[in-house]
Scaffold this motif. Sequence first.
Motif, PDB file in Angstrom:
ATOM      1  N   ILE A  26       0.844  -1.212   0.000  1.00  0.00           N
ATOM      2  CA  ILE A  26       0.000   0.000   0.000  1.00  0.00           C
ATOM      3  C   ILE A  26       0.872   1.252   0.000  1.00  0.00           C
ATOM      4  CG2 ILE A  26      -1.668   1.333   1.359  1.00  0.00           C
ATOM      5  CD1 ILE A  26      -2.824  -1.362   2.310  1.00  0.00           C
ATOM      6  N   VAL A  27       1.954   1.231   0.784  1.00  0.00           N
ATOM      7  CA  VAL A  27       2.870   2.373   0.845  1.00  0.00           C
ATOM      8  C   VAL A  27       3.507   2.616  -0.522  1.00  0.00           C
ATOM      9  CG1 VAL A  27       5.079   3.184   1.788  1.00  0.00           C
ATOM     10  CG2 VAL A  27       3.353   2.217   3.315  1.00  0.00           C
ATOM     11  N   THR A  59       8.973   0.250 -11.265  1.00  0.00           N
ATOM     12  CA  THR A  59       9.075  -1.213 -11.231  1.00  0.00           C
ATOM     13  C   THR A  59      10.321  -1.659 -10.484  1.00  0.00           C
ATOM     14  OG1 THR A  59       7.944  -1.323 -13.370  1.00  0.00           O
ATOM     15  CG2 THR A  59       9.108  -3.299 -12.639  1.00  0.00           C
ATOM     16  N   PHE A  60      11.457  -1.025 -10.754  1.00  0.00           N
ATOM     17  CA  PHE A  60      12.708  -1.387 -10.080  1.00  0.00           C
ATOM     18  C   PHE A  60      12.620  -1.166  -8.576  1.00  0.00           C
ATOM     19  CE2 PHE A  60      15.127  -0.542 -14.223  1.00  0.00           C
ATOM     20  CZ  PHE A  60      15.247  -1.899 -14.492  1.00  0.00           C
ATOM     21  N   LEU A  79       5.233  -8.569  -6.226  1.00  0.00           N
ATOM     22  CA  LEU A  79       4.027  -7.843  -5.811  1.00  0.00           C
ATOM     23  C   LEU A  79       4.334  -6.361  -5.583  1.00  0.00           C
ATOM     24  CD1 LEU A  79       2.328 -10.366  -3.353  1.00  0.00           C
ATOM     25  CD2 LEU A  79       1.669  -9.816  -5.704  1.00  0.00           C
ATOM     26  N   GLY A  80       5.517  -6.069  -5.057  1.00  0.00           N
ATOM     27  CA  GLY A  80       5.925  -4.678  -4.876  1.00  0.00           C
ATOM     28  C   GLY A  80       6.067  -3.954  -6.198  1.00  0.00           C
ATOM     29  N   ALA A  81       6.625  -4.658  -7.189  1.00  0.00           N
ATOM     30  CA  ALA A  81       6.766  -4.065  -8.527  1.00  0.00           C
ATOM     31  C   ALA A  81       5.396  -3.765  -9.123  1.00  0.00           C
ATOM     32  CB  ALA A  81       7.546  -5.016  -9.438  1.00  0.00           C
ATOM     33  N   ILE A  82       4.458  -4.688  -8.937  1.00  0.00           N
ATOM     34  CA  ILE A  82       3.102  -4.495  -9.472  1.00  0.00           C
ATOM     35  C   ILE A  82       2.410  -3.332  -8.765  1.00  0.00           C
ATOM     36  CG2 ILE A  82       0.803  -5.538  -9.661  1.00  0.00           C
ATOM     37  CD1 ILE A  82       2.250  -8.261  -9.977  1.00  0.00           C
ATOM     38  N   ALA A  83       2.569  -3.236  -7.437  1.00  0.00           N
ATOM     39  CA  ALA A  83       1.944  -2.161  -6.668  1.00  0.00           C
ATOM     40  C   ALA A  83       2.491  -0.793  -7.089  1.00  0.00           C
ATOM     41  CB  ALA A  83       2.176  -2.381  -5.176  1.00  0.00           C
ATOM     42  N   ALA A  84       3.821  -0.697  -7.213  1.00  0.00           N
ATOM     43  CA  ALA A  84       4.438   0.570  -7.624  1.00  0.00           C
ATOM     44  C   ALA A  84       4.046   0.929  -9.049  1.00  0.00           C
ATOM     45  CB  ALA A  84       5.955   0.470  -7.501  1.00  0.00           C
TER      46      ALA A  84
END
Length: 202
Positions: free
Chosen positions: A9-10, A69-70, A79-84
């Motif tokens: 979320i962040v 993405t990086f 999942l972090g790449a997708i969220a960002a």
Amino acid sequence: MKSKLKLLIVLFWIFFKIAPVTFGGGYAMIPLIERQFVHKKQWLNMKDVSDIFALSGTAPGAIAVNCATFIGYRFGGVLGAIAALAGVLFPTVIIVCFLSIFFILFKDNSYFESAFLGIRAAVVALILYAAIEISKTALLDKSTFILCAGMVVMMLVFHLHPIIAIFLGALFGIMIVKVKKRLGIAVRLEKIQEPQKGKRAG
């Protein structure tokens, strides 16, 4: 599980806030990336930011998308790449749609044209600021300064393609380090941090 979700979320929210003000391309993101990830979160330093944007520039695709993405992958995996990525794309798509409508309706309006004139000037300031900040960690000595100046001349005079400039920079960087090692010259890969005032060095 909750901490992972909170991180996603962040990441989404940070890039959601950054995306609407990155007029003029990905490099305008640098001051905002610095503020959010270097100063507020303290997850990155300026050298990390420089490296991420160097990678984003060499990879295919938009720099803003690659950068998000990086960074997302670095801290949250896939999942972090997708969220960002979702964070940087979602507001951009909405804004582009609205701007397209406004452009069709008000393209001959003097106030609209004046606003974009000011925006373009502000974007130049953002990119210039980003260049100055990156130079603090990228221009380490005379050789890197000369290499930078040479690439600027090559692009301005001979219209060298940016991708070719990046690959040439990598090639010359390897050559400079090899030559220095053979000559017994100390190789600096990072800028030496000066001790803070009021504190003793060592």
